[in-house]
Scaffold this motif. Structure first.
Motif, short mmCIF file in Angstrom:
data_model
loop_
_atom_site.label_atom_id
_atom_site.label_comp_id
_atom_site.label_asym_id
_atom_site.label_seq_id
_atom_site.Cartn_x
_atom_site.Cartn_y
_atom_site.Cartn_z
N GLY A 125 0.80 -1.21 0.00
CA GLY A 125 0.00 0.00 0.00
C GLY A 125 0.83 1.27 0.00
N ILE A 126 2.15 1.16 -0.21
CA ILE A 126 3.00 2.35 -0.24
C ILE A 126 2.67 3.20 -1.46
CG2 ILE A 126 4.89 1.22 0.98
CD1 ILE A 126 6.35 1.07 -1.73
N ASP A 127 2.91 4.49 -1.34
CA ASP A 127 2.62 5.42 -2.43
C ASP A 127 3.75 5.35 -3.45
OD1 ASP A 127 1.89 7.44 -4.10
OD2 ASP A 127 1.84 9.02 -2.59
N ASP A 128 3.45 4.79 -4.62
CA ASP A 128 4.47 4.66 -5.67
C ASP A 128 4.32 5.77 -6.70
OD1 ASP A 128 6.65 3.34 -6.91
OD2 ASP A 128 5.29 2.51 -8.41
N TYR A 129 3.84 6.92 -6.27
CA TYR A 129 3.75 8.05 -7.18
C TYR A 129 3.89 9.36 -6.40
CZ TYR A 129 2.50 10.53 -11.45
OH TYR A 129 2.53 11.34 -12.56
N ILE A 130 5.01 9.45 -5.69
CA ILE A 130 5.31 10.68 -4.97
C ILE A 130 5.97 11.67 -5.93
CG2 ILE A 130 5.48 9.58 -2.72
CD1 ILE A 130 8.48 9.42 -3.06
N SER A 131 6.18 12.90 -5.50
CA SER A 131 6.79 13.88 -6.39
C SER A 131 8.22 13.48 -6.72
CB SER A 131 6.78 15.27 -5.75
OG SER A 131 7.77 15.37 -4.75
N GLU A 132 8.70 13.97 -7.84
CA GLU A 132 10.06 13.64 -8.28
C GLU A 132 11.09 14.03 -7.23
OE1 GLU A 132 7.40 13.95 -11.76
OE2 GLU A 132 7.78 15.24 -10.04
N GLN A 133 10.90 15.21 -6.62
CA GLN A 133 11.83 15.69 -5.61
C GLN A 133 11.82 14.78 -4.38
OE1 GLN A 133 13.55 18.86 -6.39
NE2 GLN A 133 14.93 17.73 -5.05
N GLU A 134 10.63 14.37 -3.97
CA GLU A 134 10.52 13.46 -2.82
C GLU A 134 11.18 12.13 -3.11
OE1 GLU A 134 6.45 13.94 -0.44
OE2 GLU A 134 6.11 13.98 -2.62
N TYR A 135 10.99 11.63 -4.33
CA TYR A 135 11.57 10.33 -4.70
C TYR A 135 13.10 10.39 -4.67
CZ TYR A 135 12.41 6.01 -7.31
OH TYR A 135 12.84 4.75 -7.71
N ILE A 136 13.67 11.45 -5.22
CA ILE A 136 15.13 11.60 -5.23
C ILE A 136 15.66 11.76 -3.81
CG2 ILE A 136 17.03 13.09 -5.98
CD1 ILE A 136 15.31 13.65 -8.51
N ASN A 137 14.98 12.55 -2.98
CA ASN A 137 15.41 12.73 -1.59
C ASN A 137 15.37 11.41 -0.83
OD1 ASN A 137 15.71 15.44 -2.11
ND2 ASN A 137 13.79 16.06 -1.14
N TRP A 138 14.30 10.64 -1.05
CA TRP A 138 14.19 9.32 -0.41
C TRP A 138 15.27 8.38 -0.92
CZ3 TRP A 138 12.59 4.73 -3.07
CH2 TRP A 138 12.43 3.61 -2.23
N THR A 139 15.54 8.43 -2.22
CA THR A 139 16.60 7.59 -2.80
C THR A 139 17.94 7.89 -2.14
OG1 THR A 139 15.47 7.45 -4.94
CG2 THR A 139 17.84 7.02 -4.93
N GLU A 140 18.24 9.17 -1.96
CA GLU A 140 19.51 9.53 -1.33
C GLU A 140 19.59 9.01 0.10
OE1 GLU A 140 22.27 13.30 -1.75
OE2 GLU A 140 20.53 13.77 -0.48
N LYS A 141 18.47 9.03 0.83
CA LYS A 141 18.47 8.54 2.22
C LYS A 141 18.86 7.07 2.30
CE LYS A 141 15.13 11.61 4.50
NZ LYS A 141 13.80 11.67 5.16
N TRP A 142 18.19 6.22 1.49
CA TRP A 142 18.50 4.79 1.63
C TRP A 142 19.86 4.45 1.02
CZ3 TRP A 142 19.31 1.93 -2.70
CH2 TRP A 142 18.62 2.23 -3.88
N ILE A 143 20.28 5.21 0.00
CA ILE A 143 21.60 4.96 -0.58
C ILE A 143 22.70 5.28 0.42
CG2 ILE A 143 23.27 5.92 -2.24
CD1 ILE A 143 21.13 5.80 -4.35
N LEU A 144 22.57 6.39 1.15
CA LEU A 144 23.60 6.75 2.12
C LEU A 144 23.70 5.72 3.24
CD1 LEU A 144 23.12 10.63 2.43
CD2 LEU A 144 24.90 9.38 1.20
N GLU A 145 22.57 5.15 3.64
CA GLU A 145 22.61 4.08 4.64
C GLU A 145 23.28 2.84 4.07
OE1 GLU A 145 21.78 3.62 8.03
OE2 GLU A 145 22.00 5.78 7.84
N CYS A 146 22.99 2.52 2.82
CA CYS A 146 23.64 1.37 2.16
C CYS A 146 25.15 1.56 2.12
CB CYS A 146 23.11 1.20 0.74
SG CYS A 146 21.47 0.45 0.62
N ILE A 147 25.58 2.75 1.78
CA ILE A 147 27.02 3.05 1.69
C ILE A 147 27.67 2.88 3.06
CG2 ILE A 147 28.69 4.91 1.31
CD1 ILE A 147 26.72 5.92 -0.90
N ARG A 148 26.97 3.31 4.10
CA ARG A 148 27.52 3.19 5.46
C ARG A 148 27.74 1.74 5.86
NH1 ARG A 148 25.70 1.88 10.20
NH2 ARG A 148 23.52 1.78 9.53
N ILE A 149 26.80 0.86 5.55
CA ILE A 149 26.91 -0.53 6.00
C ILE A 149 27.74 -1.40 5.05
CG2 ILE A 149 24.70 -0.36 7.19
CD1 ILE A 149 23.45 -2.08 4.97
N LEU A 150 28.12 -0.85 3.89
CA LEU A 150 28.91 -1.62 2.92
C LEU A 150 30.37 -1.65 3.35
CD1 LEU A 150 28.76 -3.10 0.16
CD2 LEU A 150 29.33 -0.91 -0.92
#
Length: 402
Positions: free
Chosen positions: A150-175
């Protein structure tokens, strides 16, 4: 509250005070720019030029520099200025620290892996720095698709990019240092993803995964691939197991599809080197092989990259579990794994319990790192085409054995 349709509000519309179609029409008239053109600059997050830029600057009272900063479009000139004058930023900037979540017990476990049900950011915040050896991520594509979560798969482009950066930075930290990270998405979004990754990791490849049957888009080239970004943490990968694939041959007569001329005798019996265009990965569309209604990753894709970028015992992390393909393949290849899925995990658990992928994985394993599969050898022999006996390296190995 206006009854007008609400749409994606990126930074440009925020600056101009646009929240619905009525306000869009009002501002467009003031600027003497069409609704369509103004929405284009907002939706695509592209910096305006010419008369459009002049009108926006006049309307807002901003300088071009200020508009760029407020839009989050930081070009190299601005980056250089910040680097030379960091005190203007540092004295006012307060870093927000995320607090680690109290992660509950895994919802599913095997001898090699743990699956958590919840937001991937919450899961990653409980994983120590440098803990995982390889990451594969297949995030939602923001294409307004329906997911069981039920997650919203149509958020604004800016929100999507900001969210992408959040999970990518966490991935980089644990790698871990030398670890590999793969991000699977449509090419459009991966252009933004690569701009984030380029700041922190070392680019290896943009892999094009050929996908026949994608829907045509009017006034554009016909799309036939998804993109797979491949980055590493550090100068060199800690693990790179070269993968080889069979020669491409006609499925009817068995003849090779590429002309090797007089060089065929020098081919390696263990197969051809894998290129950065995967033409032999097929989408999972047949109900017989699907484990859920939504899109599903091909098992062969995960088999190839996990085999290439990790060794037995290494830890694989996939933040977007989906149907669990990453975990199934990691388990089969004797890797440890950690996973998270925000929606239902029933399909993943069912898949582990019924062991439906083992037969397919055995076939993929048998047909990897060979120049010809058994099926190819059979049809080529029937139609008079050459085989392993033509290869110089193969002849030498036979002589050694005898």
């Amino acid at each position: 509250m206006s009854s007008a349709k609400v749409f994606h509000i990126n930074n440009l519309f925020k600056i101009l005070g646009i929240h619905d179609t009525n306000e869009l029409t009002y501002v467009s008239r003031k600027l003497r720019i069409s609704n369509k053109e103004l929405q284009y600059y907002n939706d695509k997050m592209i910096f305006p030029t010419g008369k459009v830029l002049y009108s926006i600057l006049k309307y807002t009272g901003y300088t071009e520099f200020e508009l760029k900063v407020r839009l989050g479009i930081i070009d190299n000139k601005i980056i250089e200025w910040i680097a030379e004058n960091p005190e203007f930023i540092l004295k006012n900037y307060k870093e927000r620290k995320e607090i680690n979540s109290n992660l509950t017990k895994p919802i599913f476990e095997t001898s090699k892996g743990r699956l958590y049900m919840g937001d991937c950011l919450d899961v990653m915040r409980c994983i120590p720095d440098g803990h995982v050896n390889m990451i594969f991520a297949d995030p939602p594509f923001n294409l307004n698709k329906k997911y069981e979560s039920g997650i919203d798969d149509y958020i604004s482009e800016q929100e999507y990019i900001n969210w992408t950066e959040k999970w990518i930075l966490e991935c980089i930290r644990i790698l871990a240092p030398g670890g590999s990270m793969f991000v699977y998405n449509i090419p459009y979004w991966n252009t933004y993803t690569s701009s984030i990754l380029n700041k922190y990791l070392n680019f290896r490849h943009w892999i094009a995964i050929s996908m026949k049957g994608l829907i045509s888009v009017r006034n554009k080239l016909h799309p036939e691939h998804y993109s797979l970004l491949y980055y590493i943490k550090g100068d060199k990968p800690l693990v790179f197991n070269k993968q080889r694939i069979p020669m491409a041959t006609c499925r009817h007569c068995g003849g090779e599809l590429r002309d090797y001329g007089g060089k065929k005798k020098d081919l390696d019996p263990t197969g051809l080197s894998v290129p950065d265009i995967f033409t032999d990965i097929n989408p999972v569309r047949h109900e017989k092989y699907k484990n859920r209604q939504a899109n599903e990753l091909p098992v062969k894709l995960l088999y190839r990259i996990i085999s290439m970028a990790s060794n037995e015992g290494d830890i694989i992390f996939d933040p977007f579990g989906g149907s669990g393909t990453t975990y199934i393949v990691a388990e089969y290849l004797n890797r440890m794994w950690i996973g998270s899925e925000i929606g239902s995990v029933d399909d993943i658990i069912t898949r582990f319990n019924n062991k439906s992928d083992e037969e397919l994985l055995k076939i993929i394993e048998k047909d990897s790192n060979v120049l010809f599969t058994e099926k190819q050898i059979k049809i080529r022999k029937k139609n008079g085409f050459w085989g392993y006996e033509k290869l110089t390296k193969y002849k030498r190995e036979v002589c050694k054995e005898n």
